[in-house]
Design an enzyme around this catalytic site. Sequence first.
Site, PDB file in Angstrom:
ATOM      1  N   SER A  13       0.776  -1.389  -0.026  1.00 47.03           N
ATOM      2  CA  SER A  13       0.080  -0.170   0.054  1.00 47.03           C
ATOM      3  C   SER A  13       0.860   1.138   0.058  1.00 47.03           C
ATOM      4  O   SER A  13       0.532   2.250  -0.404  1.00 47.03           O
ATOM      5  CB  SER A  13      -0.920   0.008   1.178  1.00 47.03           C
ATOM      6  OG  SER A  13      -0.160  -0.009   2.390  1.00 47.03           O
ATOM      7  N   ASN A  87       6.706  -8.602   1.109  1.00 46.22           N
ATOM      8  CA  ASN A  87       7.003  -7.386   1.726  1.00 46.22           C
ATOM      9  C   ASN A  87       6.073  -7.232   3.041  1.00 46.22           C
ATOM     10  O   ASN A  87       6.600  -6.368   3.776  1.00 46.22           O
ATOM     11  CB  ASN A  87       6.951  -6.317   0.754  1.00 46.22           C
ATOM     12  CG  ASN A  87       7.240  -4.957   1.286  1.00 46.22           C
ATOM     13  OD1 ASN A  87       8.338  -4.695   1.600  1.00 46.22           O
ATOM     14  ND2 ASN A  87       6.205  -4.226   1.376  1.00 46.22           N
ATOM     15  N   SER A 139      16.035  -8.564   6.698  1.00 46.01           N
ATOM     16  CA  SER A 139      16.198  -7.254   7.595  1.00 46.01           C
ATOM     17  C   SER A 139      17.451  -7.601   8.011  1.00 46.01           C
ATOM     18  O   SER A 139      17.867  -8.654   8.464  1.00 46.01           O
ATOM     19  CB  SER A 139      15.443  -6.860   8.746  1.00 46.01           C
ATOM     20  OG  SER A 139      15.856  -5.620   9.318  1.00 46.01           O
ATOM     21  N   TYR A 152      11.052  -8.713  16.370  1.00 41.58           N
ATOM     22  CA  TYR A 152      11.326  -8.404  14.846  1.00 41.58           C
ATOM     23  C   TYR A 152      12.569  -9.288  14.215  1.00 41.58           C
ATOM     24  O   TYR A 152      12.511  -9.754  13.061  1.00 41.58           O
ATOM     25  CB  TYR A 152      11.344  -7.141  14.822  1.00 41.58           C
ATOM     26  CG  TYR A 152      11.651  -6.471  13.400  1.00 41.58           C
ATOM     27  CD1 TYR A 152      10.591  -6.432  12.418  1.00 41.58           C
ATOM     28  CD2 TYR A 152      12.830  -6.202  12.837  1.00 41.58           C
ATOM     29  CE1 TYR A 152      10.773  -5.957  11.274  1.00 41.58           C
ATOM     30  CE2 TYR A 152      13.006  -5.642  11.592  1.00 41.58           C
ATOM     31  CZ  TYR A 152      11.895  -5.592  10.620  1.00 41.58           C
ATOM     32  OH  TYR A 152      12.127  -5.374   9.211  1.00 41.58           O
ATOM     33  N   LYS A 156      12.519 -11.979  11.408  1.00 44.95           N
ATOM     34  CA  LYS A 156      13.393 -11.846   9.906  1.00 44.95           C
ATOM     35  C   LYS A 156      14.676 -12.718   9.859  1.00 44.95           C
ATOM     36  O   LYS A 156      14.982 -13.112   8.733  1.00 44.95           O
ATOM     37  CB  LYS A 156      13.856 -10.262  10.053  1.00 44.95           C
ATOM     38  CG  LYS A 156      12.879  -9.354   9.883  1.00 44.95           C
ATOM     39  CD  LYS A 156      11.902  -9.375   8.566  1.00 44.95           C
ATOM     40  CE  LYS A 156      10.969  -8.602   8.470  1.00 44.95           C
ATOM     41  NZ  LYS A 156      10.189  -8.574   7.164  1.00 44.95           N
ATOM     42  N   ILE A 185      15.841   2.355   5.563  1.00 44.37           N
ATOM     43  CA  ILE A 185      15.570   2.792   4.368  1.00 44.37           C
ATOM     44  C   ILE A 185      14.488   4.040   4.662  1.00 44.37           C
ATOM     45  O   ILE A 185      13.645   4.049   5.506  1.00 44.37           O
ATOM     46  CB  ILE A 185      14.662   1.918   3.687  1.00 44.37           C
ATOM     47  CG1 ILE A 185      15.562   0.707   3.541  1.00 44.37           C
ATOM     48  CG2 ILE A 185      14.266   2.185   2.103  1.00 44.37           C
ATOM     49  CD1 ILE A 185      16.730   0.932   2.674  1.00 44.37           C
TER      50      ILE A 185
END
Length: 244
Positions: A13, A87, A139, A152, A156, A185
């Site tokens: 999105s 993603n 990541s 997290y 990952k 990023i």
Amino acid sequence: MFKGKTVVITGSSRGIGGQLAIRFAKEGANIVLNARKEISQELIKKIESYQVETHVVIGDVQKFDEAKKLIDEAHNRFGRVDVLINNAGITRDTLLMRMTEEMFDEVVSVNLKGTFNTIHHVSKLMLKQRFGTIINMSSVIGEIGNPGQANYAASKAGVIGLTKSTAKELAARGITCNAIAPGFIETDMTDSLSEKIKETTLSHIPLKRLGKTDDIADTALFLANQSYITGQVINVDGGMVMNG
């Protein structure tokens, strides 16, 4: 380069996912967008300005049946799935001692189980096609860890293991599976960071700047346009992992 091919992108999105969609559309691919809530008309119009077709599937990939719906609709709409990019991802950051079971489970469920779910469903289709490319978003945190991100980092790191196992299982049918491991990023999330945190972050990046969503898109396009790289993790991090 990808004219007539079908690219499915979860979590598309905005941010990295949105830029992936735009870049693959620019190369001629038909795009299947996915999000849990909605996709903006602005993004859809931008994609369709490249004279390609787009299809939106609203659904939560951490749910097995909704991941199946995504792949099924992509196949029914375009007759093929050439590229799947996993993603979709979330963060629920806090120190380990304060992290609740729910916070851990939710991050692992979206980031890792959601990736498994879509791979499970698309692999059956790609095996019949005897072609396909799977790209999973990991990541650098999954490789080096980070305080306050145990959930997290675990999710990952799991994506990396899943990527390598998938690559080995599907290689005989010409299907590749690789992971991209972004560093920091420039997105809405990093824009909201304080200047102090940004300075600390930049001190750990040898190139002394944040990456751009186009850096991730460039890497995804490269991986989707080759057939002899599989089971790899490509760090797109300005050298950050070297200072891990």
